[in-house]
Scaffold this active site. Structure first.
Site, mmCIF file in Angstrom:
data_model
loop_
_atom_site.group_PDB
_atom_site.id
_atom_site.type_symbol
_atom_site.label_atom_id
_atom_site.label_comp_id
_atom_site.label_asym_id
_atom_site.label_seq_id
_atom_site.Cartn_x
_atom_site.Cartn_y
_atom_site.Cartn_z
ATOM 1 N N GLU A 101 -21.070 -63.192 50.962
ATOM 2 C CA GLU A 101 -22.138 -62.255 50.595
ATOM 3 C C GLU A 101 -23.439 -63.028 50.743
ATOM 4 O O GLU A 101 -23.799 -63.819 49.877
ATOM 5 C CB GLU A 101 -21.918 -61.723 49.174
ATOM 6 N N ASP B 92 -21.839 -53.004 48.716
ATOM 7 C CA ASP B 92 -22.600 -53.955 47.924
ATOM 8 C C ASP B 92 -23.508 -53.137 47.018
ATOM 9 O O ASP B 92 -24.218 -52.238 47.478
ATOM 10 C CB ASP B 92 -23.419 -54.890 48.824
ATOM 11 N N PHE C 85 -16.656 -50.372 34.609
ATOM 12 C CA PHE C 85 -16.656 -51.824 34.783
ATOM 13 C C PHE C 85 -18.107 -52.300 34.856
ATOM 14 O O PHE C 85 -19.042 -51.498 34.858
ATOM 15 C CB PHE C 85 -15.894 -52.205 36.068
ATOM 16 N N HIS D 4 -24.409 -43.760 41.753
ATOM 17 C CA HIS D 4 -24.853 -44.323 43.030
ATOM 18 C C HIS D 4 -23.711 -44.332 44.048
ATOM 19 O O HIS D 4 -23.889 -43.948 45.190
ATOM 20 C CB HIS D 4 -25.364 -45.748 42.771
ATOM 21 N N ARG D 5 -22.497 -44.748 43.612
ATOM 22 C CA ARG D 5 -21.372 -44.797 44.555
ATOM 23 C C ARG D 5 -20.945 -43.387 44.931
ATOM 24 O O ARG D 5 -20.650 -43.118 46.094
ATOM 25 C CB ARG D 5 -20.202 -45.587 43.938
HETATM 26 P P1 ITT Z 1 -17.052 -56.978 45.596
HETATM 27 O O1 ITT Z 1 -18.372 -57.592 46.059
HETATM 28 O O2 ITT Z 1 -15.868 -57.874 45.780
HETATM 29 O O3 ITT Z 1 -16.839 -55.601 46.175
HETATM 30 P P2 ITT Z 1 -18.318 -56.971 42.979
HETATM 31 O O4 ITT Z 1 -17.855 -56.462 41.660
HETATM 32 O O5 ITT Z 1 -18.825 -58.382 43.055
HETATM 33 O O6 ITT Z 1 -17.125 -56.716 44.013
HETATM 34 P P3 ITT Z 1 -20.938 -56.025 43.868
HETATM 35 O O7 ITT Z 1 -21.345 -57.357 44.402
HETATM 36 O O8 ITT Z 1 -21.189 -54.818 44.701
HETATM 37 O O9 ITT Z 1 -19.375 -55.967 43.533
HETATM 38 O O10 ITT Z 1 -21.558 -55.745 42.459
HETATM 39 C C1 ITT Z 1 -22.524 -56.546 41.849
HETATM 40 C C2 ITT Z 1 -22.383 -56.437 40.358
HETATM 41 O O11 ITT Z 1 -22.747 -55.126 39.949
HETATM 42 C C3 ITT Z 1 -20.976 -56.694 39.834
HETATM 43 O O12 ITT Z 1 -21.063 -57.463 38.655
HETATM 44 C C4 ITT Z 1 -20.418 -55.321 39.536
HETATM 45 O O13 ITT Z 1 -19.528 -55.339 38.439
HETATM 46 C C5 ITT Z 1 -21.693 -54.546 39.196
HETATM 47 N N1 ITT Z 1 -21.520 -53.151 39.634
HETATM 48 C C6 ITT Z 1 -21.363 -52.690 40.896
HETATM 49 N N2 ITT Z 1 -21.132 -51.363 40.891
HETATM 50 C C7 ITT Z 1 -21.150 -50.983 39.597
HETATM 51 C C8 ITT Z 1 -20.929 -49.766 38.938
HETATM 52 O O14 ITT Z 1 -20.636 -48.649 39.586
HETATM 53 N N3 ITT Z 1 -21.010 -49.746 37.602
HETATM 54 C C9 ITT Z 1 -21.286 -50.871 36.891
HETATM 55 N N4 ITT Z 1 -21.473 -52.062 37.435
HETATM 56 C C10 ITT Z 1 -21.413 -52.136 38.783
#
Ligand code: ITT
Length: 185
Positions: A36, A65, A140, A167-168
């Site tokens: 990343e 991301d 989460f 957002h997702r």
């Molecule tokens: P991957 O990169 O392996 O997909 P990640 O959890 O590290 O998993 P991101 O880098 O996209 O994913 O996320 C950055 C942070 O934001 C990470 O701590 C996530 O738990 C949090 N995050 C992402 N989407 C979220 C959501 O829908 N609700 C709450 N927290 C979120």
């Protein structure tokens, strides 16, 4: 049709499964770490991640991301959301927000999808604010401290409900529109 969701985060996979089930698209969770890159841009992280994954010969996949951007903290944690979650966590964010009047924030999610040899990239946003304390056990990451309606946190909602506003969820709707335009679904 099957799509691989490449992520270390099972919570994302649950949300994708819920969003795509009505289209008969099956989601398969794949752990495949990719770099990343450190940048101020979610889209750039996704573009570089997709290149790296394709070089490994993987096709028909989704990566995303995402980040939480808090206005009064000049957009922090933003692209450092994963690092901030692992280090200071939600309690640390709440501490930084102590006494802050403007608690507005937004979640952003950039999805990159490789499907049928095509690339689709979309970004979804969810406007909301940071709550005064952690609420709920679902979801989460930052879900317990983020509310889009000023009432419930995302961690207090079932996946299906969060997807309606998140957002997702918004990014997935844009992705499905693009898939429809290209006759993929
Ligand atoms: P991957 O990169 O392996 O997909 P990640 O959890 O590290 O998993 P991101 O880098 O996209 O994913 O996320 C950055 C942070 O934001 C990470 O701590 C996530 O738990 C949090 N995050 C992402 N989407 C979220 C959501 O829908 N609700 C709450 N927290 C979120």
């Amino acid at each position: 049709m099957k799509l691989k969701v490449i992520t270390s985060n099972p919570g994302k996979v649950r949300e994708y499964q819920d969003s795509f089930s009505h289209l008969g698209i099956e989601m398969e969770h794949l752990h495949l770490p990719y770099d990343e890159v450190q940048t101020s841009d979610l889209e750039e992280v996704v573009t570089k991640g997709m290149e790296e994954i394709r070089k490994k010969g993987v096709r028909d996949f989704i990566i995303d991301d995402s980040g939480l951007f808090i206005d009064d903290l000049k957009g922090f944690p933003g692209v450092w959301s994963a690092y901030a979650q692992k280090t200071i966590g939600n309690k640390g964010i709440l501490k930084l927000m102590d006494g802050v009047g403007n608690r507005s924030a937004r979640f952003k999610c950039c999805i990159g999808c490789d499907i049928n040899g095509e690339t689709i990239m979309v970004t979804g946003v969810c406007e909301g604010s940071i709550m005064d304390a952690e609420h709920g056990n679902g979801g989460f990451g930052y879900d317990p401290i983020f509310t889009y309606d000023g009432k419930l946190s995302f961690a207090e909602m079932p996946t299906e409900e969060k997807n309606k506003f998140s957002h997702r969820g918004n990014a997935v709707r844009l992705l499905i529109d693009e898939m429809k335009k290209r006759n993929i679904v």
